[in-house]
Structure formats: C-alpha cells, structure tokens
Design a protein around this motif. Sequence first.
Motif, short mmCIF file in Angstrom:
data_model
loop_
_atom_site.label_atom_id
_atom_site.label_comp_id
_atom_site.label_asym_id
_atom_site.label_seq_id
_atom_site.Cartn_x
_atom_site.Cartn_y
_atom_site.Cartn_z
N ALA A 186 0.84 -1.21 0.00
CA ALA A 186 0.00 0.00 0.00
C ALA A 186 0.87 1.25 0.00
O ALA A 186 0.61 2.21 -0.74
N ALA A 187 1.94 1.26 0.81
CA ALA A 187 2.84 2.42 0.88
C ALA A 187 3.52 2.64 -0.47
O ALA A 187 3.68 3.77 -0.93
N ALA A 188 3.88 1.53 -1.13
CA ALA A 188 4.52 1.63 -2.44
C ALA A 188 3.55 2.17 -3.49
O ALA A 188 3.92 2.98 -4.34
N LYS A 189 2.28 1.76 -3.40
CA LYS A 189 1.26 2.26 -4.34
C LYS A 189 1.07 3.77 -4.18
O LYS A 189 0.94 4.50 -5.15
N LEU A 190 1.01 4.22 -2.92
CA LEU A 190 0.86 5.66 -2.67
C LEU A 190 2.02 6.43 -3.29
O LEU A 190 1.82 7.47 -3.91
N ALA A 191 3.22 5.91 -3.11
CA ALA A 191 4.41 6.59 -3.63
C ALA A 191 4.38 6.62 -5.15
O ALA A 191 4.67 7.64 -5.77
N LYS A 192 3.99 5.50 -5.75
CA LYS A 192 3.96 5.41 -7.22
C LYS A 192 2.98 6.42 -7.79
O LYS A 192 3.25 7.10 -8.78
N ARG A 193 1.81 6.55 -7.15
CA ARG A 193 0.78 7.46 -7.66
C ARG A 193 1.13 8.92 -7.37
O ARG A 193 0.81 9.82 -8.12
N GLY A 194 1.77 9.16 -6.24
CA GLY A 194 2.16 10.53 -5.90
C GLY A 194 0.98 11.38 -5.45
O GLY A 194 -0.09 10.85 -5.13
N LEU A 195 1.17 12.68 -5.46
CA LEU A 195 0.11 13.59 -5.01
C LEU A 195 -0.89 13.82 -6.14
O LEU A 195 -0.53 13.75 -7.31
N GLU A 202 0.51 2.28 11.27
CA GLU A 202 0.21 3.36 10.32
C GLU A 202 0.83 3.09 8.96
O GLU A 202 1.91 2.49 8.86
N ILE A 203 0.15 3.59 7.91
CA ILE A 203 0.73 3.47 6.57
C ILE A 203 2.01 4.32 6.55
O ILE A 203 2.05 5.42 7.09
N ASP A 204 3.05 3.76 5.96
CA ASP A 204 4.37 4.40 5.98
C ASP A 204 4.44 5.47 4.88
O ASP A 204 4.34 5.15 3.69
N PRO A 205 4.62 6.74 5.26
CA PRO A 205 4.68 7.80 4.23
C PRO A 205 6.06 7.95 3.60
O PRO A 205 6.23 8.70 2.65
N MET A 206 7.07 7.20 4.12
CA MET A 206 8.45 7.45 3.66
C MET A 206 8.67 7.21 2.16
O MET A 206 9.34 8.00 1.52
N PRO A 207 8.09 6.12 1.57
CA PRO A 207 8.28 5.99 0.11
C PRO A 207 7.73 7.19 -0.66
O PRO A 207 8.36 7.68 -1.60
N LEU A 208 6.57 7.69 -0.24
CA LEU A 208 5.99 8.88 -0.90
C LEU A 208 6.86 10.10 -0.65
O LEU A 208 7.14 10.88 -1.58
N LEU A 209 7.33 10.30 0.57
CA LEU A 209 8.17 11.46 0.88
C LEU A 209 9.46 11.43 0.07
O LEU A 209 9.92 12.46 -0.43
N THR A 210 10.04 10.24 -0.06
CA THR A 210 11.28 10.11 -0.84
C THR A 210 11.04 10.53 -2.29
O THR A 210 11.82 11.26 -2.89
#
Length: 198
Positions: A27-36, A55-63
């Motif tokens: 799920a965290a990877a999907k959020l990062a892939k899609r972005g804002l 909690e869902i990890d925001p670090m992949p998205l932040l990176t």
Amino acid sequence: MSNSKAELRAKALAKRDALSEKKRAAAAAKLAKRGLPFELLPGSIVSGYSPIRSEIDPMPLLTKLAEQGAKLALPCVTARGQSLIFRIFHPNDRLMLGPLGIPEPSPAAAEVIPDIMLTPLAAFDRLGHRIGYGAGHYDFTFAHLRKAKHIVGIGLAFAAQEIEAVPALSHDVALDYVLTESDVFDFRSSEVAHSLRG
C-alpha cells in the motif's frame, strides 16, 4: 445508534492492525507510485510523520516528493493542546525519540511551516473528517498554522480505515484529501467528496 469516536477509532485500528506487513508495504509503495493528486510546486515544504504502530508508511511517498524538489519536514510534539512544530528532515537523517517516543528530527534542524501536511489517522469518512488518536494535535496544528498560511491537509490511510461517518465536532478540521492504496478522495470541490479510482 451512533458509535462514539472511541468505538469507531478502536474498530478502524483493529482493521488496520489486521493487515499483513506485506499488504502494508504494498500500500505504501502504491501511494508513492501514484504521488500527489496535484502538481507539486518546486520548493514546497511537505511534512510527513514517523509511522508508529500499524500506520501506513509515508516514507516511500516522501522520498519520491523529495526527488521532485520538495523540502521535507517531520512534526515534533511540544505539549498536549499545543501546535506541533515541524523541522526540516532528509530521508537518511538520524532521528531522535521525542517526548511521546515517536522519532523526530534533532532540535538543531530548522523549524518550518509546511505547505502540505501528510497526516496519519485512525479512521476517515467521505466528507474529509478524520479520527485521530484523541490528543487533538493535528486539529490544533491545522487551526493554528492556517492563521498564517494556507496548508493542504492530506490524510494517508489504508482503504480498510474508511468508515461511514465521523461524528465531527466544531473544532475538528476536515482534510483536503485522503489518499489510500486504492483511492484518491478530493474533499475541496463539492459538498460530497468524489473519489478518483486508480
């Protein structure tokens, strides 16, 4: 009969806790892939959070956002009933444990006011209301910081944390978006939010 916030929080957290480590990471990877769901302006300050419990990890998205030119920040807890403060952070920084045992940047890191706040939550509904953990840190912070500038509030969650209705109070601050592994909820444009599947 309406459920209390405490009951709704407990049910949503139980669903979140039941997700496997593999599902959480995916799920965290999907959020990062899609972005804002909007274009990031160069130099925007995006605050994340250090994930605790399940909690869902925001670090992949932040990176990913840092690679797109965002400056990153993390919240630091001062005292209950007071606004969080935000300090600049880089994904490879060593963090210190804050007063609640949550990793945060060193007091030497520069203090900033974010343009975009990624917020953790226990539960959310389709009107943009969130249930946090009961201390009111984020509601207080949004109310305080939005006196100085417009801040986009984005809740990060697993789809399993969606509930039918949050019993919102007048001091509760609605989010602008909620991002899950399966949906983007945009609460800014209409009375009832619409979801963009993807």
